[in-house]
Design a protein around this motif. Structure first.
Motif, PDB file in Angstrom:
ATOM      1  N   LEU A 104       0.828  -1.205   0.000  1.00 35.53           N
ATOM      2  CA  LEU A 104       0.000   0.000   0.000  1.00 35.53           C
ATOM      3  C   LEU A 104       0.866   1.261   0.000  1.00 35.53           C
ATOM      4  CD1 LEU A 104      -2.748  -1.136   2.531  1.00 35.53           C
ATOM      5  CD2 LEU A 104      -3.020  -0.823   0.065  1.00 35.53           C
ATOM      6  N   LEU A 105       1.986   1.217   0.695  1.00 33.47           N
ATOM      7  CA  LEU A 105       2.897   2.360   0.692  1.00 33.47           C
ATOM      8  C   LEU A 105       3.499   2.567  -0.694  1.00 33.47           C
ATOM      9  CD1 LEU A 105       4.756   1.957   4.113  1.00 33.47           C
ATOM     10  CD2 LEU A 105       2.908   3.532   3.547  1.00 33.47           C
ATOM     11  N   HIS A 106       3.903   1.479  -1.341  1.00 34.05           N
ATOM     12  CA  HIS A 106       4.446   1.592  -2.698  1.00 34.05           C
ATOM     13  C   HIS A 106       3.394   2.097  -3.674  1.00 34.05           C
ATOM     14  CE1 HIS A 106       8.549   0.009  -2.571  1.00 34.05           C
ATOM     15  NE2 HIS A 106       8.147  -0.785  -1.597  1.00 34.05           N
ATOM     16  N   ARG A 107       2.166   1.643  -3.512  1.00 37.38           N
ATOM     17  CA  ARG A 107       1.084   2.104  -4.381  1.00 37.38           C
ATOM     18  C   ARG A 107       0.860   3.603  -4.220  1.00 37.38           C
ATOM     19  NH1 ARG A 107      -4.868   1.070  -2.524  1.00 37.38           N
ATOM     20  NH2 ARG A 107      -4.073   2.756  -1.209  1.00 37.38           N
ATOM     21  N   ASP A 108       1.166   4.098  -3.023  1.00 35.72           N
ATOM     22  CA  ASP A 108       0.987   5.516  -2.720  1.00 35.72           C
ATOM     23  C   ASP A 108       2.275   6.310  -2.978  1.00 35.72           C
ATOM     24  OD1 ASP A 108      -0.533   7.659  -1.855  1.00 35.72           O
ATOM     25  OD2 ASP A 108       0.061   7.430   0.246  1.00 35.72           O
ATOM     26  N   ALA A 109       3.171   5.742  -3.816  1.00 34.32           N
ATOM     27  CA  ALA A 109       4.451   6.384  -4.169  1.00 34.32           C
ATOM     28  C   ALA A 109       5.341   6.574  -2.950  1.00 34.32           C
ATOM     29  CB  ALA A 109       4.215   7.721  -4.869  1.00 34.32           C
ATOM     30  N   ARG A 110       5.228   5.667  -1.979  1.00 41.81           N
ATOM     31  CA  ARG A 110       6.094   5.664  -0.811  1.00 41.81           C
ATOM     32  C   ARG A 110       6.761   4.296  -0.721  1.00 41.81           C
ATOM     33  NH1 ARG A 110       1.774   9.003   0.601  1.00 41.81           N
ATOM     34  NH2 ARG A 110       2.378  10.950   1.629  1.00 41.81           N
ATOM     35  N   SER A 111       7.399   4.010   0.414  1.00 49.33           N
ATOM     36  CA  SER A 111       8.049   2.721   0.605  1.00 49.33           C
ATOM     37  C   SER A 111       8.277   2.500   2.089  1.00 49.33           C
ATOM     38  CB  SER A 111       9.390   2.671  -0.143  1.00 49.33           C
ATOM     39  OG  SER A 111      10.318   3.551   0.459  1.00 49.33           O
ATOM     40  N   GLY A 112       8.889   1.367   2.431  1.00 47.39           N
ATOM     41  CA  GLY A 112       9.230   1.126   3.825  1.00 47.39           C
ATOM     42  C   GLY A 112      10.156   2.195   4.371  1.00 47.39           C
ATOM     43  N   ALA A 113      10.994   2.764   3.495  1.00 48.44           N
ATOM     44  CA  ALA A 113      11.904   3.821   3.932  1.00 48.44           C
ATOM     45  C   ALA A 113      11.151   5.055   4.421  1.00 48.44           C
ATOM     46  CB  ALA A 113      12.843   4.207   2.792  1.00 48.44           C
ATOM     47  N   THR A 114       9.933   5.246   3.955  1.00 48.83           N
ATOM     48  CA  THR A 114       9.133   6.394   4.384  1.00 48.83           C
ATOM     49  C   THR A 114       8.898   6.381   5.889  1.00 48.83           C
ATOM     50  OG1 THR A 114       7.989   6.391   2.244  1.00 48.83           O
ATOM     51  CG2 THR A 114       6.960   7.641   4.035  1.00 48.83           C
ATOM     52  N   ILE A 115       8.740   5.195   6.446  1.00 48.12           N
ATOM     53  CA  ILE A 115       8.517   5.063   7.887  1.00 48.12           C
ATOM     54  C   ILE A 115       9.781   4.589   8.606  1.00 48.12           C
ATOM     55  CG2 ILE A 115       6.036   4.672   7.639  1.00 48.12           C
ATOM     56  CD1 ILE A 115       6.542   1.679   7.957  1.00 48.12           C
ATOM     57  N   GLY A 116      10.897   4.566   7.900  1.00 47.35           N
ATOM     58  CA  GLY A 116      12.147   4.157   8.534  1.00 47.35           C
ATOM     59  C   GLY A 116      12.273   2.664   8.711  1.00 47.35           C
ATOM     60  N   PHE A 117      11.592   1.886   7.890  1.00 51.63           N
ATOM     61  CA  PHE A 117      11.714   0.430   7.938  1.00 51.63           C
ATOM     62  C   PHE A 117      12.685   0.009   6.841  1.00 51.63           C
ATOM     63  CE2 PHE A 117       9.932  -3.908   6.930  1.00 51.63           C
ATOM     64  CZ  PHE A 117      10.380  -4.500   8.104  1.00 51.63           C
ATOM     65  N   ASP A 118      13.971   0.182   7.123  1.00 51.87           N
ATOM     66  CA  ASP A 118      15.028  -0.126   6.174  1.00 51.87           C
ATOM     67  C   ASP A 118      16.318  -0.347   6.965  1.00 51.87           C
ATOM     68  OD1 ASP A 118      16.193   2.443   6.765  1.00 51.87           O
ATOM     69  OD2 ASP A 118      14.791   3.347   5.357  1.00 51.87           O
ATOM     70  N   VAL A 119      17.414  -0.592   6.246  1.00 48.63           N
ATOM     71  CA  VAL A 119      18.689  -0.884   6.916  1.00 48.63           C
ATOM     72  C   VAL A 119      19.731   0.178   6.588  1.00 48.63           C
ATOM     73  CG1 VAL A 119      18.286  -3.361   7.058  1.00 48.63           C
ATOM     74  CG2 VAL A 119      19.332  -2.421   4.996  1.00 48.63           C
ATOM     75  N   ARG A 120      19.306   1.393   6.365  1.00 49.19           N
ATOM     76  CA  ARG A 120      20.241   2.457   6.000  1.00 49.19           C
ATOM     77  C   ARG A 120      21.068   2.932   7.188  1.00 49.19           C
ATOM     78  NH1 ARG A 120      16.566   6.971   3.434  1.00 49.19           N
ATOM     79  NH2 ARG A 120      15.340   6.370   5.268  1.00 49.19           N
ATOM     80  N   ARG A 121      20.553   2.785   8.411  1.00 42.84           N
ATOM     81  CA  ARG A 121      21.261   3.296   9.595  1.00 42.84           C
ATOM     82  C   ARG A 121      21.360   2.199  10.654  1.00 42.84           C
ATOM     83  NH1 ARG A 121      18.541   8.832  11.406  1.00 42.84           N
ATOM     84  NH2 ARG A 121      20.457   8.881  12.644  1.00 42.84           N
ATOM     85  N   PRO A 122      22.117   1.145  10.396  1.00 47.50           N
ATOM     86  CA  PRO A 122      22.166   0.011  11.328  1.00 47.50           C
ATOM     87  C   PRO A 122      22.719   0.376  12.700  1.00 47.50           C
ATOM     88  CG  PRO A 122      23.870  -0.187   9.644  1.00 47.50           C
ATOM     89  CD  PRO A 122      22.967   0.917   9.207  1.00 47.50           C
ATOM     90  N   GLY A 123      23.732   1.238  12.740  1.00 45.94           N
ATOM     91  CA  GLY A 123      24.301   1.623  14.030  1.00 45.94           C
ATOM     92  C   GLY A 123      23.290   2.338  14.904  1.00 45.94           C
ATOM     93  N   PHE A 124      22.614   3.313  14.328  1.00 44.37           N
ATOM     94  CA  PHE A 124      21.582   4.055  15.063  1.00 44.37           C
ATOM     95  C   PHE A 124      20.466   3.125  15.511  1.00 44.37           C
ATOM     96  CE2 PHE A 124      17.536   6.304  15.142  1.00 44.37           C
ATOM     97  CZ  PHE A 124      17.813   7.407  15.933  1.00 44.37           C
ATOM     98  N   ASP A 125      19.999   2.285  14.603  1.00 41.61           N
ATOM     99  CA  ASP A 125      18.864   1.409  14.909  1.00 41.61           C
ATOM    100  C   ASP A 125      19.199   0.433  16.038  1.00 41.61           C
ATOM    101  OD1 ASP A 125      17.553   2.693  12.848  1.00 41.61           O
ATOM    102  OD2 ASP A 125      18.007   1.129  11.375  1.00 41.61           O
ATOM    103  N   ILE A 126      20.381  -0.156  15.993  1.00 42.25           N
ATOM    104  CA  ILE A 126      20.744  -1.170  16.989  1.00 42.25           C
ATOM    105  C   ILE A 126      20.999  -0.540  18.357  1.00 42.25           C
ATOM    106  CG2 ILE A 126      22.501  -2.869  17.626  1.00 42.25           C
ATOM    107  CD1 ILE A 126      22.782  -3.502  14.636  1.00 42.25           C
ATOM    108  N   THR A 127      21.749   0.560  18.378  1.00 40.07           N
ATOM    109  CA  THR A 127      22.056   1.170  19.675  1.00 40.07           C
ATOM    110  C   THR A 127      20.813   1.759  20.331  1.00 40.07           C
ATOM    111  OG1 THR A 127      22.682   3.240  18.538  1.00 40.07           O
ATOM    112  CG2 THR A 127      24.446   1.666  19.062  1.00 40.07           C
TER     113      THR A 127
END
Length: 274
Positions: A104-127
């Protein structure tokens, strides 16, 4: 001339339908979408938990005399392969609402990255996730022990799986499933959609947290309050940083400690009910 006219008419001359325009979602459409997603996932769990709570609270002996089991065997101890098959099936298909939300997010021209559901910042996410897990986990344990002593919570049995080689991996999968399912839907997706409907951050956070508390109501009043507070903290974090992944990490760590701790501690330490 005819080709040009056909192009301007969106393919009307050849009978092809005109391409749909990508228009913003209306508030009514968003509300309908959210209702469908929740009815297929944690909204249904909230209704089920409420019914379960009523049954438990009205049973002889009160809440503390009842047991809420989180992960149960799905076949007899003499058929471990069938139990394992059911356990994996339950985990995999429980993720279907997450897949739906991402679609639904992709259909709305968004993605998991829109809500921060990605692996771009592993250090921040884990700590940050580990820090949240420590704070929320410790507080949740205190709430559970106090509320159980007061008769406001059931005796929670995180796992009643039989002693098979795959029991621990299944519990780890359950922990990851809970973290992804709950945080992606109840925080990331729901907060995004409520914001699109014009809800204030406070109203959105209260609604998200109340939903989280309600689908944990089967564990008793104490855990309802504990999960309400957890939800408010998680929503505050999400509103500040715009990332759901640290919440997934925190929730997963909490559940891993809960599931594994139940295997090794319940029945061996006197202060832990079970």
């Amino acid at each position: 001339m005819s080709d040009s006219a056909s192009d301007r008419s969106g393919g009307a001359a050849t009978g092809a339908p005109a391409a749909p325009r990508n228009t913003p979602l209306s508030r009514r459409l968003i509300a309908s979408e959210v209702a469908c997603v929740l009815a297929l996932s944690l909204g249904a769990a909230a209704v089920s938990a409420t019914i379960s709570f009523v049954g438990t609270a009205t049973a002889p002996g009160g809440l503390a005399e009842q047991t809420a089991s989180l992960v149960d065997p799905r076949a007899g101890a003499d058929r471990p392969w069938l139990d394992l098959t059911w356990q994996v099936y339950a985990v995999v298909f429980a993720m279907a609402p997450v897949a739906l939300v991402l679609y639904l997010l992709h259909r709305d021209a968004r993605s998991g990255a829109t809500i921060g559901f990605d692996v771009r910042r592993p250090g921040f996410d884990i700590t940050r996730g580990a820090l949240l897990a420590a704070v929320i986990g410790a507080g949740g344990l205190v709430v559970y022990l106090v509320s159980w002593q007061l008769g406001l919570s059931t005796t929670v049995s995180p796992s009643s799986l039989n002693d098979h080689w795959w029991a621990l991996p299944v519990l780890l999968l359950q922990a990851v499933k809970n973290g992804v399912l709950e945080e992606v839907i109840v925080v990331g997706y729901l907060m995004l959609r409520m914001g699109q409907m014009g809800w204030s951050p406070v109203r959105a956070a209260l609604t998200s947290s109340l939903l989280r508390a309600t689908y944990h109501l089967y564990q008793g009043v104490g855990m309802f309050v504990g999960n309400l507070v957890m939800g408010l903290v998680f929503c505050w974090f999400y509103q500040r940083y715009g990332r759901v992944m640290p919440l997934v990490v925190a929730h997963t760590v909490i559940d891993v400690v809960t599931f594994v701790g139940s295997v090794y501690l319940i029945g061996r330490v006197g202060w832990l009910p079970g």
